[in-house]
Motif scaffolding. Structure first.
Motif, mmCIF file in Angstrom:
data_model
loop_
_atom_site.group_PDB
_atom_site.id
_atom_site.type_symbol
_atom_site.label_atom_id
_atom_site.label_comp_id
_atom_site.label_asym_id
_atom_site.label_seq_id
_atom_site.Cartn_x
_atom_site.Cartn_y
_atom_site.Cartn_z
ATOM 1 N N ARG A 24 0.935 -1.106 -0.031
ATOM 2 C CA ARG A 24 0.025 -0.122 -0.191
ATOM 3 C C ARG A 24 0.736 1.251 -0.017
ATOM 4 N NH1 ARG A 24 -5.423 0.741 -0.410
ATOM 5 N NH2 ARG A 24 -6.019 -1.558 -1.123
ATOM 6 N N GLN A 25 1.916 1.368 0.581
ATOM 7 C CA GLN A 25 2.686 2.467 0.946
ATOM 8 C C GLN A 25 3.422 2.727 -0.441
ATOM 9 O OE1 GLN A 25 5.578 2.608 4.118
ATOM 10 N NE2 GLN A 25 3.855 2.150 5.559
ATOM 11 N N ARG A 26 3.797 1.594 -1.010
ATOM 12 C CA ARG A 26 4.411 1.793 -2.249
ATOM 13 C C ARG A 26 3.550 2.544 -3.341
ATOM 14 N NH1 ARG A 26 9.064 -1.622 -2.084
ATOM 15 N NH2 ARG A 26 9.496 -1.398 -4.500
ATOM 16 N N GLN A 27 2.056 2.033 -3.493
ATOM 17 C CA GLN A 27 1.126 2.554 -4.383
ATOM 18 C C GLN A 27 0.948 4.100 -3.903
ATOM 19 O OE1 GLN A 27 -2.317 0.113 -3.345
ATOM 20 N NE2 GLN A 27 -2.194 -0.931 -5.392
ATOM 21 N N LEU A 28 1.191 4.249 -2.653
ATOM 22 C CA LEU A 28 0.697 5.721 -2.329
ATOM 23 C C LEU A 28 1.866 6.544 -2.823
ATOM 24 C CD1 LEU A 28 -0.845 7.916 -0.920
ATOM 25 C CD2 LEU A 28 0.054 7.331 1.459
ATOM 26 N N MET A 29 3.244 6.204 -2.443
ATOM 27 C CA MET A 29 4.385 6.943 -2.817
ATOM 28 C C MET A 29 4.298 7.169 -4.564
ATOM 29 S SD MET A 29 5.846 7.885 -0.093
ATOM 30 C CE MET A 29 7.410 8.215 -0.682
ATOM 31 N N GLU A 30 3.886 6.242 -5.109
ATOM 32 C CA GLU A 30 3.837 6.174 -6.586
ATOM 33 C C GLU A 30 3.027 7.246 -6.841
ATOM 34 O OE1 GLU A 30 3.968 2.521 -8.935
ATOM 35 O OE2 GLU A 30 2.500 3.339 -9.938
ATOM 36 N N LEU A 61 -9.288 5.452 -6.274
ATOM 37 C CA LEU A 61 -8.374 4.680 -7.158
ATOM 38 C C LEU A 61 -7.845 3.500 -6.496
ATOM 39 C CD1 LEU A 61 -5.903 7.493 -8.693
ATOM 40 C CD2 LEU A 61 -7.651 6.253 -9.716
ATOM 41 N N TYR A 62 -7.374 3.556 -5.201
ATOM 42 C CA TYR A 62 -7.162 2.496 -4.405
ATOM 43 C C TYR A 62 -7.820 1.833 -3.372
ATOM 44 C CZ TYR A 62 -2.759 4.293 -6.739
ATOM 45 O OH TYR A 62 -1.758 4.903 -7.501
ATOM 46 N N SER A 63 -9.248 1.919 -3.565
ATOM 47 C CA SER A 63 -10.214 1.581 -2.547
ATOM 48 C C SER A 63 -9.520 1.643 -0.964
ATOM 49 C CB SER A 63 -10.726 0.288 -2.716
ATOM 50 O OG SER A 63 -9.928 -0.455 -2.804
ATOM 51 N N SER A 64 -9.947 2.663 -0.314
ATOM 52 C CA SER A 64 -9.368 2.742 0.912
ATOM 53 C C SER A 64 -7.983 3.066 1.158
ATOM 54 C CB SER A 64 -10.139 2.156 2.048
ATOM 55 O OG SER A 64 -9.533 2.249 3.253
ATOM 56 N N MET A 65 -7.387 4.258 1.359
ATOM 57 C CA MET A 65 -6.030 4.329 1.555
ATOM 58 C C MET A 65 -5.848 5.157 2.754
ATOM 59 S SD MET A 65 -3.495 3.777 -0.293
ATOM 60 C CE MET A 65 -2.496 3.879 -1.729
ATOM 61 N N SER A 66 -6.935 5.354 3.410
ATOM 62 C CA SER A 66 -6.780 6.340 4.644
ATOM 63 C C SER A 66 -5.770 6.009 5.721
ATOM 64 C CB SER A 66 -8.394 6.241 5.129
ATOM 65 O OG SER A 66 -9.238 6.407 4.397
ATOM 66 N N ALA A 67 -5.876 4.477 5.975
ATOM 67 C CA ALA A 67 -5.028 3.999 7.173
ATOM 68 C C ALA A 67 -3.707 4.090 6.659
ATOM 69 C CB ALA A 67 -5.175 2.432 7.406
ATOM 70 N N THR A 68 -3.150 3.851 5.523
ATOM 71 C CA THR A 68 -1.897 4.013 4.856
ATOM 72 C C THR A 68 -1.399 5.619 5.036
ATOM 73 O OG1 THR A 68 -2.536 2.391 3.250
ATOM 74 C CG2 THR A 68 -0.325 3.436 3.005
ATOM 75 N N ILE A 69 -2.256 6.522 4.628
ATOM 76 C CA ILE A 69 -2.078 7.986 4.606
ATOM 77 C C ILE A 69 -1.772 7.946 6.219
ATOM 78 C CG2 ILE A 69 -2.902 10.345 4.265
ATOM 79 C CD1 ILE A 69 -4.652 9.005 1.849
#
Ligand code: ADP
Ligand code: ZN
Ligand code: ZN
Length: 870
Positions: free
Chosen positions: A241-247, A262-270
């Motif tokens: 998930r972190q890699r997706q977010l960084m990208e 785009l990535y269905s629920s990114m909240s926790a990673t953010i």
């Protein structure tokens, strides 16, 4: 009898509303709050005295109501608070008689907010109303005209509903418009307010008051950004998930909404990365209403041309002179279609932006927006705000705030875009200046061209009017060189850039076609030209203007045409829905499919009924029969463009097609710039020519000239085929020969002879009411009063009017029944005032109106410089 009546099979009326446009006449409310009879005129913030004579701000009468529930209010003034100043307030009460400001005291707790431009809650004649602060002073006597008032009679401002909603120049303009268009100051001020900001004050059953606040709210978005230290961060290999977010963030900030989508629920990673300091979250205001539709059209890109034409350089030089002069001078660009006027607008805006100022660009029709806006966006990027009628309230609010905040410094929009909160207006541009849509159809009945000229004068910025067919008003002002103290200059742009030639025009004489036995919608020349398009895989535009001449059913024996029960207008037959519709009030009558066996005329019982006129839908059917199925046929009219992106969608379809015919009403005539269009056809030019109005021929000419201009804008030459029964009409001859003077000299001679604009000013006064007798008699009294005022004002030296207006005295014609005698169950009577150009006709009518007073059940509309005389 019943059987015969069933001809139209009036199954039932489906109610008014919907399709029709309200004619926008505002009832003059019976005076619940009659102004003090002793009071006189008032002073506008710019120091000019209103029509009713010596100025004075009045004191509002009445007690302060005990309880006020002002929902959403922060606080209310307490009766005992010390007073720290006084304000002049225009109360928002729907009456022309209440335009003059009233004085109120400012309690100390509102010291900072109760400034000019603020919206306040005040007590007025024992009720609570909203009002607009137009002036502030520390002593009562300093308010113009308030010197005689006793301070203890002056009521306090009860609450401040909105902080500064308009600036001082806007207030001055509202006073000017109120005088010029015989409208109340409050309704003119409302034009300048943020969208949906007009507060509504309602009295509740328990006697308390409630203020309805606008429901539209701004929205904020959360943007995720990489922090400085975050840039070097490498997530662990299994931290998917972190890699997706960084990208996702590597190219710049992204909203949480988009990331979650785009990535269905990114909240926790953010959240995790935010804690580590890798990303930061920032709240920013979202600007709704900036759509990508304007970028999508291939033709919407505006490359900077390598060199400008001679005409373009001359136009820009004139605009630059006007800009330097800072006197509000007007430049009229008289440029043939495709001569590059839009390019001139774009270039003229550049130095304005460089000087830190804003630009206002008015365009007439919604159909213009997608393409025109695209051209402005591609040049000025996100600094462009857009106003058109299809925006939602939220989008409108955001666009408005973009202008107020300075985020957008170019505004492209319909006539109401004039009233945006510009931060220093540096230029006003009106494209297709001759267009009728610049005239507002409801009170205040202003004309954007004239308001813009007044704004240009007050801001000291240039006004640019562009058209292939400038209005006779603009041409006449240029001929005189000045109007109301501003210089008017005309610049011609007679050529298309890159040597594109004007299209060849063919007039197809329908009389000869008919006598030759042809019953087809398409004459031989048009038929052959369409076949040529199919062969060469090109594109065509066909105009079928049925406006005001819609298809209807007629009895061939007695000539009876069904009319609306509530209006005196003929009903339009809509074939696909089997309905007769009233385009005045929107009533819908269902009928039996025509021709149904047993259908009979309601008047004479004859079975011989004929469908007269021809709608766009029929032309579409005929086209589909004529053309091979791989040619796209796109119909564009009020019916096919409903919905938010109706226009843009159809235009995109036309843009994308390989070979296509775009068929439409006058909405296709303007602005479209598709270089692949090589053929323009006009199905029947006569519909436009035969309207009972002195502007009918100029409108027909404009329309034909505009639609002809859609052909041959690219490298391939264009052809225009005009079908008509009236080939010798000056309008047709002028269009056919590319020589406007053929038509203009004919039209202007007629107008001079009959004394119509641009040689005189007109005011059309319409009175409406349910009772024919009372309405007629009121109109008579009003007209008599106007005649009396005009006579009193005439210099003693003037002889008995010979009826000559030009250079002479004003005349009143009528009253008489309107062309549309009855609409929505109201009888309509009108009279016309014709006055010399420099005569202050507005104040004469305002004075007469004040003398006759308002009458219950009768509504009055005063239309200064009218366009609609029906
Ligand atoms: P108008 O607004 O007068 O109808 P446009 O501004 O739409 O004309 O210009 C017609 C076409 O000519 C457009 O495609 C535009 O990009 C192009 N054009 C405008 N000015 C120039 C120029 N100086 N050189 C080359 N092409 C130009
Ligand atoms: Zn009949
Ligand atoms: Zn009707």
């Amino acid at each position: 009898m019943a059987e015969q009546l069933s001809l139209w099979d009036l199954v039932g009326e489906e109610g008014a509303g919907g399709a029709c446009s309200p004619d926008g006449m505002e009832p003059l409310r019976p005076a619940g709050a009659t102004p003090d009879a002793s009071s006189e005129g008032a002073v506008a913030p710019d120091g000019t005295v209103s029509s009713r004579g010596a100025g004075r701000t009045r004191a509002a009468a009445g007690l302060v109501p005990d309880t006020v529930t002002a929902s959403g209010e922060r606080r209310l003034a307490q009766g005992s608070e010390p007073v720290c100043g006084y304000v002049s307030v225009v109360v928002d009460v729907p009456s022309r008689a209440l335009s003059d400001p009233f004085a109120y005291a400012v309690p100390a707790s509102f010291d900072e907010e109760a400034v000019p431009g603020a919206i306040v809650l005040v007590s007025f004649h024992r009720r609570m109303v909203a009002g607009y602060v137009v002036m502030r002073a520390s002593e009562l006597a300093e308010l113009p005209g308030a010197a005689g008032l006793a301070p203890e009679r002056v009521l306090p401002v009860r609450s401040v509903l909105a902080e500064r909603a308009f600036g001082p120049v806007s207030a001055q303009l509202a006073f000017w418009m109120s005088r010029e268009y015989v409208a109340s100051v409050a309704e003119c001020l409302r034009l300048f307010l943020p969208p949906k900001a007009t507060p509504r004050v309602r009295k509740l059953e328990d006697g308390s008051y409630e203020v309805e606040r606008p429901k539209t709210k701004e929205v904020h978005e959360r943007w995720v950004t990489l922090t400085d230290e975050g840039r070097g961060y490498r997530p662990a290999v299994n931290a998917h998930r972190q890699r997706q977010l960084m990208e996702a963030l590597s190219c710049g900030p992204v909203t949480t909404r988009e990331l979650n989508f785009l990535y269905s629920s990114m909240s926790a990673t953010i959240r995790t990365l935010e804690k580590k300091g890798i990303v930061a979250i920032e709240e920013r205001r979202a600007w709704r209403g900036v759509s990508s539709e304007e970028h999508r059209l291939s033709s919407a890109r505006a490359q900077v041309p390598e060199s400008l034409t001679e005409g373009q350089r001359a136009a820009l030089a004139a605009i630059e002179r006007a800009r330097k002069a800072e006197a509000g001078d007007v430049v009229v660009i008289d440029g043939v279609t495709g001569s590059g006027k839009t390019e001139v607008y774009l270039s003229a805006i550049e130095p304005v932006l460089a000087a830190g100022k804003s630009a206002c660009v008015l365009v007439p029709e919604i159909s213009l927006t997608a393409q025109t806006v695209g051209r402005f966006r591609s040049r000025f990027g996100d600094a462009v705000a857009v106003f058109h009628s299809r925006l939602s309230d939220g989008e409108r609010l955001d666009q408005w705030d973009m202008v107020r905040s300075g985020a957008a410094r170019v505004v492209v929009g319909a006539r109401s875009a004039l009233f945006c909160p510009y931060r220093e207006l540096g230029i006003i541009i009106i494209d297709e200046e001759h267009e009728q849509s610049y005239k507002q159809g409801s009170s205040p009945r202003y004309h954007a061209r004239d308001v813009a000229a007044e704004m240009a004068r007050r801001y000291g910025c240039p006004l640019v009017l562009g058209s292939a067919t400038p209005s006779s008003e603009a041409l006449e002002r240029c001929r005189r060189g000045a109007h109301r103290g501003q210089a008017w200059t005309r610049v011609e742009m007679p050529e298309r850039p890159g040597g594109a030639v004007l299209p060849r025009i063919v007039v197809a004489d329908l009389r000869r076609e008919f006598s030759g036995g042809s019953r087809s919608i398409f004459s031989r020349p048009l038929h052959d030209a369409l076949m040529g398009i199919v062969e060469r895989r090109e594109k065509a535009v066909l105009l079928h203007n049925r406006r005001g001449f819609a298809p209807f059913l007629m009895c061939r024996e007695c000539g009876c045409v069904p009319t609306c029960k509530h209006c005196s207008t003929a009903l339009t037959y809509h074939e696909r829905t089997h309905t007769l519709e009233c385009h005045t009030c929107g009533s819908v009558y269902r009928v039996r499919p025509y021709p149904a066996p047993g259908s009979r005329c309601p008047q004479c019982g004859s079975p011989y009924l004929a469908k007269m006129g021809l709608g766009t839908q029929q032309v579409e059917d005929a086209l589909r029969q004529l053309l091979p199925s791989d040619v796209a046929v796109i119909r564009m009219d009020a019916d096919s463009t409903r919905g938010k992106d109706g226009h843009a969608r159809l235009l995109e379809e036309f843009d994308a097609a390989e070979c296509a015919v775009l068929l439409g009403t006058q909405m296709i005539a303007k602005g479209l710039d598709f270089p692949e269009v090589t053929l323009v056809g006009v199905i029947n030019a006569d519909y436009a020519l035969k309207m009972p109005d002195f502007r009918a021929s100029v409108r027909a000419y404009d329309l034909l000239e505009q639609v002809a201009g859609r052909a041959g804008r690219g490298e391939r030459p264009g052809e225009v085929i005009i079908q008509t029964y009236l080939p010798h009409d000056p309008v047709i001859r002028a269009v056919a020969s590319h020589d406007r003077s053929v038509f203009l000299s004919h039209d202007l001679a007629m107008r001079l002879d009959a004394q119509y604009p641009p040689y005189v000013r007109l005011v059309n006064v319409v009175c409406r009411g349910r009772s024919e007798e009372r309405t007629r008699s009121f109109a008579n009294r009003f007209a008599t009063e106007v005649r009396r005022v005009l006579k009193l004002r005439a210099p003693a030296s003037a002889g008995r009017g010979s009826g000559l207006v030009v250079g002479g005295l004003p005349v009143v014609l009528g009253p008489a029944s309107c062309v549309i005698e009855r609409a929505k169950d109201r009888y309509r009577f009108h009279f016309l005032v014709k006055a010399p150009l420099d005569y202050d006709v507005s104040s004469a009518i305002a004075e007469a109106l004040a003398r006759v007073g308002e009458e219950r059940g009768i509504s009055i509309s005063v239309d200064v410089d009218p366009y609609d005389l029906m």
